[in-house]
Write an enzyme that holds these catalytic residues in place. Structure first.
Site, PDB file in Angstrom:
ATOM      1  CD  GLN A  99      80.368   4.263  -7.348  1.00 28.77           C
ATOM      2  OE1 GLN A  99      79.467   4.893  -6.805  1.00 28.77           O
ATOM      3  NE2 GLN A  99      80.518   2.965  -7.184  1.00 28.77           N
ATOM      4  CG  HIS A 117      83.563   2.640 -12.310  1.00 29.90           C
ATOM      5  ND1 HIS A 117      82.284   2.537 -11.817  1.00 29.90           N
ATOM      6  CD2 HIS A 117      84.365   2.063 -11.377  1.00 29.90           C
ATOM      7  CE1 HIS A 117      82.311   1.921 -10.646  1.00 29.90           C
ATOM      8  NE2 HIS A 117      83.554   1.636 -10.356  1.00 29.90           N
TER       9      HIS A 117
END
Length: 292
Positions: A99, A117
């Site tokens: 992430q 992300h």
């Protein structure tokens, strides 16, 4: 991680190809503060809608991002990043979902990485979709904002998305796309923006390929990471979570470890043997599709 927990986790994961999900807590030992860990500074990240609809907000964001980028580009992998790279090289990992946008996994030597992300070292034009190296854009921003940068030092408080604590952003000049004159945006997912579908599909495939899921340094507060924990649990695959503080996935965890990620991952790297597939000589064993 105490010896009893280490023994329990090693017995649970030994011989199982692992998928790994990492969050901001893994990079705190590299000098990048996390969002929600113990002692974290409360943050109010800019949303995608704010960025695209309001020029003042966009100017404020780019000024803060530029100061934060200068800090993050100097961050180096810590022992937790290197431990995961070692596990991958020995065939223990099917791959890694992160992430984080800091690219420290790649700097440590990990190759099978899904940047869920996005990545802080790249910029994308929202109009023509041209991508630009962040370092090249930094040179343009330095030239456009020599007056603004004069006398400024790097900000001390920098979020995991390179958003620095800069109060005075008046007068900062935003750079436009050199190809079409369009709006540039860091190539990572903002709050209120969806993760690309092909990236999500690749992450699910990686979990499907694994026999267990290891989560390191994520509170799993947002669904973009929690869904993979739920996916593994639905398949009755062991889930191990290493994180300081409670996570949204604790109820799904086979084992929850309240400890630092760096030392815990080092211990796992030292204790986990290669899975049966690697031991049988499958040195070219590959995970599912990986989006870079």
């Amino acid at each position: 991680m105490d010896r009893g927990q280490l023994r329990e986790v090693l017995e649970l994961l030994s011989g199982r190809p692992l998928a790994v999900l990492t969050g901001a807590g893994l990079s705190t030992d590299s000098g990048i503060p996390d969002y929600r860990g113990p002692g974290s500074v409360p943050r109010n990240p800019m949303t995608y809608q704010q960025f695209v609809s309001d020029e003042a907000s966009r100017r404020r964001y780019w000024a803060r991002n530029h100061a934060g980028w200068r800090h993050m580009r100097r961050a180096e992998p810590n022992s937790g990043h290197y431990a995961l790279a070692d596990l991958e090289q020995r065939g223990v990992l099917t791959g890694l979902i992160t992430q984080n946008v800091d690219r420290l996994h790649q700097a440590a030597g990990s190759r099978k990485v899904i940047d869920l992300h996005g990545r802080f070292d790249r910029v994308v034009c929202l109009d023509c979709r041209t991508t630009v190296d962040r370092a090249a854009l930094a040179l343009r921003l330095e030239e456009l904002n020599a007056h603004w940068m004069a006398g400024r030092s790097d900000a001390g408080d920098v979020a995991p998305d390179a958003d620095a604590d800069v109060s005075d952003t008046e007068g900062f000049v935003i750079a436009a796309c050199e190809v079409c004159g369009g709006m540039l945006k860091p190539d990572f997912v903002y709050f209120g923006e969806n993760v690309p579908k092909d990236r999500v599909a690749a992450a699910y495939a990686l979990v499907d390929t694994a026999a267990a899921l290891l989560v390191a340094g994520s509170s799993l507060t947002v669904m973009s990471g929690l869904r993979f924990v739920r996916h593994a649990a639905k398949q009755d695959k062991p889930v191990v979570i290493i994180n300081r503080g409670r996570t949204r996935g604790d109820d799904l965890a086979t084992v929850k470890v309240e400890a630092g990620t760096s030392e815990s991952l080092q211990a796992l790297s030292a204790g986990l043997p290669e899975p049966a597939e690697a031991a049988a000589g499958a040195s070219d064993w590959q995970a599912g599709p990986v989006i870079r």
